[in-house]
Design an enzyme around this catalytic site. Structure first.
Site, PDB file in Angstrom:
ATOM      1  N   GLY A  37       0.794  -1.220   0.000  1.00  0.00           N
ATOM      2  CA  GLY A  37       0.000   0.000   0.000  1.00  0.00           C
ATOM      3  C   GLY A  37       0.830   1.275   0.000  1.00  0.00           C
ATOM      4  O   GLY A  37       2.034   1.243  -0.214  1.00  0.00           O
ATOM      5  N   HIS A  56       4.579   1.441  -7.897  1.00  0.00           N
ATOM      6  CA  HIS A  56       3.506   0.426  -7.859  1.00  0.00           C
ATOM      7  C   HIS A  56       2.643   0.528  -9.115  1.00  0.00           C
ATOM      8  O   HIS A  56       2.242  -0.484  -9.684  1.00  0.00           O
ATOM      9  CB  HIS A  56       2.597   0.652  -6.640  1.00  0.00           C
ATOM     10  CG  HIS A  56       3.294   0.576  -5.320  1.00  0.00           C
ATOM     11  ND1 HIS A  56       3.512   1.681  -4.547  1.00  0.00           N
ATOM     12  CD2 HIS A  56       3.801  -0.475  -4.627  1.00  0.00           C
ATOM     13  CE1 HIS A  56       4.129   1.330  -3.426  1.00  0.00           C
ATOM     14  NE2 HIS A  56       4.318   0.027  -3.446  1.00  0.00           N
ATOM     15  N   HIS A 102       2.507   4.424  -5.094  1.00  0.00           N
ATOM     16  CA  HIS A 102       3.112   5.521  -5.850  1.00  0.00           C
ATOM     17  C   HIS A 102       3.331   5.064  -7.295  1.00  0.00           C
ATOM     18  O   HIS A 102       2.899   3.960  -7.671  1.00  0.00           O
ATOM     19  CB  HIS A 102       4.413   5.967  -5.182  1.00  0.00           C
ATOM     20  CG  HIS A 102       5.354   4.828  -4.874  1.00  0.00           C
ATOM     21  ND1 HIS A 102       5.939   4.064  -5.851  1.00  0.00           N
ATOM     22  CD2 HIS A 102       5.784   4.291  -3.690  1.00  0.00           C
ATOM     23  CE1 HIS A 102       6.719   3.146  -5.311  1.00  0.00           C
ATOM     24  NE2 HIS A 102       6.625   3.242  -3.989  1.00  0.00           N
TER      25      HIS A 102
HETATM   26  P1  AMP Z   1       6.016  -2.501  -1.457  1.00  0.00           P
HETATM   27  O1  AMP Z   1       4.660  -1.899  -1.345  1.00  0.00           O
HETATM   28  O2  AMP Z   1       7.137  -1.604  -1.068  1.00  0.00           O
HETATM   29  O3  AMP Z   1       6.098  -3.869  -0.796  1.00  0.00           O
HETATM   30  O4  AMP Z   1       6.242  -2.769  -3.007  1.00  0.00           O
HETATM   31  C1  AMP Z   1       5.349  -3.550  -3.746  1.00  0.00           C
HETATM   32  C2  AMP Z   1       5.942  -3.859  -5.085  1.00  0.00           C
HETATM   33  O5  AMP Z   1       6.198  -2.641  -5.789  1.00  0.00           O
HETATM   34  C3  AMP Z   1       7.291  -4.601  -4.997  1.00  0.00           C
HETATM   35  O6  AMP Z   1       7.353  -5.592  -6.002  1.00  0.00           O
HETATM   36  C4  AMP Z   1       8.281  -3.507  -5.240  1.00  0.00           C
HETATM   37  O7  AMP Z   1       9.503  -3.963  -5.794  1.00  0.00           O
HETATM   38  C5  AMP Z   1       7.542  -2.631  -6.225  1.00  0.00           C
HETATM   39  N1  AMP Z   1       8.098  -1.284  -6.189  1.00  0.00           N
HETATM   40  C6  AMP Z   1       8.216  -0.468  -5.113  1.00  0.00           C
HETATM   41  N2  AMP Z   1       8.836   0.675  -5.454  1.00  0.00           N
HETATM   42  C7  AMP Z   1       9.131   0.576  -6.771  1.00  0.00           C
HETATM   43  C8  AMP Z   1       9.787   1.437  -7.709  1.00  0.00           C
HETATM   44  N3  AMP Z   1      10.273   2.623  -7.348  1.00  0.00           N
HETATM   45  N4  AMP Z   1       9.901   1.003  -8.980  1.00  0.00           N
HETATM   46  C9  AMP Z   1       9.423  -0.203  -9.353  1.00  0.00           C
HETATM   47  N5  AMP Z   1       8.790  -1.053  -8.522  1.00  0.00           N
HETATM   48  C10 AMP Z   1       8.655  -0.670  -7.249  1.00  0.00           C
END
Ligand code: AMP
Length: 281
Positions: free
Chosen positions: A31, A37, A34
């Site tokens: 969640g 995601h 941005h």
């Molecule tokens: P999180 O909510 O931080 O667990 O991220 C969820 C998914 O979004 C994971 O697979 C992350 O690697 C991906 N993600 C988060 N930030 C980025 C970003 N800046 N660029 C690409 N993918 C991202």
């Protein structure tokens, strides 16, 4: 777009889609969504008939002294982003829905999960593998989308899927950055104005290391030392690790060869940020 916190409702919806012969993509997130995601959701929308976004701050992937309580949350903004991106269903469970009080089964991985972030966060990937395995069983997607921003996580998930014969295609997606280079992260919200400026040292080091390697440098120590020296010019930065490893096995490399991951974790004040680049050599 629908939103539910109930496992059974997700199952019923996915079953209905399956009856109609539709394909399903899953984007697991914690969640506070941005553009990073959104890039995963966009890709999933183009490649699947239906897209499920899971939005769950998974308690078991946080260590005792980590930021579970303060991790940013904004489900209303998340709903808007998912709706605009064309997702079909948000799965937003309470922790109690995912973990029974006597929950006792975990997916534990050796080697790939032990170095890099696994050193500082010894129970992290056990929590990640367990929740992703559960999400895969709940949603039964054809494809699941993960960002290269969390390169070790992506390698760990690929290994879990291979080792445990999960019939799901894992799609890795490139890092999305702010205009000035900082990798987008929900945790960037913790940074003060001064820290936000200091945090640029991560992407600067990534670009510098990448540049050295593009120009032909292959020696890990030379590349990593140059990157560390750059990071150390920033007084607010404290290095957790900067390493060169094989991008699939996460085994350390002395010399760049094959699919190489150069990854780092750096504290800016109390906020731990990660960044990396992958290069085929
Ligand atoms: P999180 O909510 O931080 O667990 O991220 C969820 C998914 O979004 C994971 O697979 C992350 O690697 C991906 N993600 C988060 N930030 C980025 C970003 N800046 N660029 C690409 N993918 C991202």
């Amino acid at each position: 777009m629908e939103i539910t916190g109930l496992i059974n409702e997700v199952r019923e919806q996915v079953k209905e889609w399956r009856r109609q012969g539709l394909t399903v993509g899953l984007v697991p997130t914690m969640g506070y969504l941005h553009e990073g995601h959104k890039s995963l959701i966009d890709r999933a929308v183009t490649e699947n008939d239906k897209v499920v976004v899971s939005d769950f701050v998974n308690p078991i992937q946080f260590g005792a002294n980590e930021d579970l309580a303060t991790y940013p949350r904004d489900i209303e903004a998340d709903k808007r982003l998912c709706e605009q991106a064309g997702a079909d269903l948000i799965f937003h469970p309470e922790a109690e829905e995912m973990y029974a009080p006597d929950f006792s089964t975990y997916v534990e991985m050796q080697k790939v999960s032990e170095g890099l972030c696994g050193k500082t966060r010894p129970t992290h990937f056990r929590g990640v593998c367990t929740v992703v395995c559960k999400l895969f069983h709940i949603v039964m997607p054809d494809k699941a989308y993960f960002g290269q921003k969390d390169a070790q996580q992506l390698a760990v998930i690929r290994r879990m899927v291979r080792d445990l014969d999960m019939d799901i295609e894992i799609v890795g997606c490139p890092i999305i950055r702010e205009e000035d280079g900082l990798a987008k992260s929900s945790r960037n919200t913790y940074l003060s104005e001064e820290e936000r400026k200091a945090a640029l040292v991560l992407s600067k080091a990534v670009f510098h290391g990448e540049d050295r390697m593009k120009k032909g440098e292959r020696d890990a120590d030379t590349v990593l030392t140059a990157m560390k020296e750059l990071i150390e010019t920033e007084p607010l930065a404290k290095i957790d690790y900067v390493e060169m490893v094989n991008a699939d096995s996460m085994e350390p490399l002395a010399k760049a060869e094959g699919r190489v991951l150069v990854a780092m974790a750096v504290y800016i004040g109390t906020t731990r940020l990660i960044d990396n680049f992958i290069m085929e050599v």
